[in-house]
Design an enzyme around this catalytic site. Structure first.
Site, mmCIF file in Angstrom:
data_model
loop_
_atom_site.group_PDB
_atom_site.id
_atom_site.type_symbol
_atom_site.label_atom_id
_atom_site.label_comp_id
_atom_site.label_asym_id
_atom_site.label_seq_id
_atom_site.Cartn_x
_atom_site.Cartn_y
_atom_site.Cartn_z
ATOM 1 N N LYS A 63 12.009 22.081 58.897
ATOM 2 C CA LYS A 63 11.718 21.173 60.141
ATOM 3 C C LYS A 63 12.801 21.361 61.177
ATOM 4 C CE LYS A 63 12.808 17.462 61.707
ATOM 5 N NZ LYS A 63 12.572 17.741 63.320
ATOM 6 N N GLY A 122 22.982 18.018 60.025
ATOM 7 C CA GLY A 122 22.731 16.922 61.322
ATOM 8 C C GLY A 122 23.770 15.906 61.195
ATOM 9 N N SER A 123 23.294 14.833 61.753
ATOM 10 C CA SER A 123 24.230 13.751 61.710
ATOM 11 C C SER A 123 24.453 12.825 60.482
ATOM 12 C CB SER A 123 23.958 12.683 62.795
ATOM 13 O OG SER A 123 22.594 11.997 62.444
ATOM 14 N N GLU A 177 24.851 18.874 55.260
ATOM 15 C CA GLU A 177 25.879 19.362 56.087
ATOM 16 C C GLU A 177 25.888 18.406 57.426
ATOM 17 O OE1 GLU A 177 27.904 21.854 55.457
ATOM 18 O OE2 GLU A 177 27.033 22.877 54.100
ATOM 19 N N CYS A 182 29.565 20.982 65.293
ATOM 20 C CA CYS A 182 29.993 19.917 64.250
ATOM 21 C C CYS A 182 31.500 20.365 63.739
ATOM 22 C CB CYS A 182 29.276 20.195 62.775
ATOM 23 S SG CYS A 182 28.933 21.834 62.206
#
Ligand code: NAP
Length: 475
Positions: free
Chosen positions: A173, A227-228, A249, A283
């Site tokens: 996704k 992502g966050s 991650e 990031c």
């Protein structure tokens, strides 16, 4: 999208409808295309197909799987200009940088095409004469990945390539803001000979619903998320009921430290590269700069001079180095961090202006202190807060005083200090006299609330394999 030469890369796009997700160009907020929004029934159907395909794929030899991945790599390189164009239009990073990501992303495919052939087990010295002990590595099965918008190709291949090389299938996704690059790369995998059910791209108006299905479905054996930290925490909780393997991650808050014995020119070059790449939206971007007292003025003057030369604009135009941030929400968040820092006592040394559209002027803040909120937040924009420090031990405490632990950077010419600091930084990755550290051959990942698991390198494929111990008795 007229400039895309290989039109097959856009074959997945659909017409505008209630079941279509609009994709925008962050430069001007114009719609550039639509991708299908799947229902929960669609997603369950695709998981079933993925399961059936995985059973066959794991029976292939590693060499057979490798051959498909190598063709995929070749096609990505052959189509690099088109892929870079699609990425710049949907994500905003300048064309040269987008092409760099295509090469970096393809690098994972090439790397894991080889690593898949080296998933060795062990033979173990036996503690009992009538037994022989061994281990083998097996694919975990059907895997699901959720990826962010800031690296639309590399974050996909960093997960899909090791999964496929190991013998797993992969449902991906991508972020709804940047699905076009993901679909285009998947299309090249199919053209390379990968059965379509082994790599299925899924988007939905409800990312929450996709996440819930991925986390709760018994047939999905592994979830890999980039992502966050906030969303990562929610997904970890959601996977508890199925005790699913996960790798996370997550966000970062990278310190960039310049000691008074550093090569200042090199530190400035590294600082600009680390901070302003992808308009500060990575990031591993340097998030806060610590500069030692004796070298502070010299570093700040040179850094500001370099930042003032950065050209900002539409990444399709030649010479542009800094593109837009992804959307108005991101811009608002970055500008708010700057204004709060000013209220708390920081000074704008360069930039600080809100430009039209989604552009943020590259900005340098001085007079920043450890009490300011900007030091604890992931900025995700082209803003560099600089903190002056005197004492090495105090510096280490400040650098480690964060919930995050992804990347960190420091510059020194002193070999003793180099080892001392590298070992004390509580981060998964350290750049010593270097501002760009990502490569497919080294393990990427964090500690603390930046997550767990490693991507790339020899470790990356382990995330998609189970170790099975076999004990042979009666020998
Ligand atoms: P995000 O909001 O966490 O979104 C990441 C992905 O998760 C997107 O595909 C998003 O879908 C999806 N998502 C959001 N909420 C979800 C939910 N409740 N359930 C399931 N999926 C959900 O992060 P972002 O803003 O896209 O990316 C920036 C963050 O990623 C930063 O914190 C950055 O540090 C981190 N990042 C980390 C790494 C690393 O390797 N450690 C690399 C790159 C980025 P939609 O957007 O389509 O809704």
């Amino acid at each position: 999208m007229e400039q895309v030469v290989n039109k097959s890369l856009l074959s997945f796009m659909c017409e505008e409808s209630d079941n279509a997700i609009a994709v925008y160009n962050p430069v001007n907020e114009k719609i550039i295309g639509y991708v299908p929004s799947l229902s929960s029934a669609d997603i369950y159907e695709r998981i079933a197909k993925s399961k059936a395909a995985q059973v066959l794929w794991q029976q292939k030899t590693a060499a057979e799987r490798s051959a498909v991945l190598k063709r995929w790599y070749d096609l990505m390189i052959e189509n690099a200009d088109d892929l870079a164009y699609i990425m710049t239009v949907e994500q905003g990073k300048p064309l040269a940088e987008a092409k760099g990501e295509v090469t970096y992303g393809a690098g994972f495919v090439q790397w894991f095409a080889e690593e898949g052939k080296r998933t060795y087990g062990d033979t173990i010295p036996t503690p009992a004469g009538n037994k022989r002990l061994m281990t083998i590595k097996q694919p975990v099965g059907v895997t699901a990945s959720i990826t962010p918008w800031n690296f639309p190709i590399a974050m996909l291949t960093r997960k899909a390539a090791p999964a496929l090389a190991a013998g797993c299938s992969c449902l991906v996704k991508p972020a709804n803001q940047t699905p076009l690059s993901a679909y285009a790369v998947a299309e090249l995998a199919y053209q390379a000979g990968l059965p379509e059910d082994l790599l299925i791209v899924i988007n939905s108006h409800s990312s929450v619903m996709v996440g819930e299905i991925f986390c709760n479905h018994e047939d999905i054996k592994k979830l890999s998320f980039t992502g966050s930290t906030e969303v990562g925490r929610a997904l970890i909780k959601q996977t508890a009921d199925t005790v699913k393997r996960t790798s996370m991650e997550l966000g970062g808050n990278a310190p960039f430290i310049v000691f008074d014995d550093a090569d200042v020119e090199a530190a400035v070059t590294g600082a600009v590269a680390s901070k302003f790449r992808n308009a500060g939206q990575t990031c591993v971007c340097a998030n806060r700069f610590y500069v030692q007292d004796d070298i502070y003025d010299s570093f700040v003057d040179k850094f500001v001079a370099a930042v003032s030369k950065l050209t900002i604009g539409n990444g399709l135009e030649p010479g542009i180095v800094v593109g837009p941030v992804i959307d108005q929400k991101a811009k608002g968040s970055v500008m708010k961090m700057v204004s709060t820092a000013i209220e708390q006592g920081a000074t704008i040394r360069f930039g600080g202006e809100s430009l039209p559209g989604n552009f943020v002027q590259p900005t340098v803040l001085t007079g920043v202190t450890k009490q300011m909120s900007i030091v604890q937040q992931e900025i995700f924009g082209p803003v560099a807060p600089i903190i002056r420090f005197k004492d090495e031990q105090d510096l280490i405490e400040q650098a480690n005083d964060t919930i995050y632990g992804l990347a960190s950077y420091f510059y020194t010419q002193n070999i003793n200090r180099a080892f001392r600091i590298a070992e004390q930084l509580e981060y998964g990755m350290v750049g010593l006299n270097e501002g760009i550290i990502s490569t497919e051959v080294a393990p990427f990942g964090g500690v603390k609330q930046s997550g767990f698991g490693r991507e790339g390198a020899k470790q990356g494929i382990e995330e998609y394999m189970n170790t099975k111990y076999i004990c042979l008795g009666g020998m």
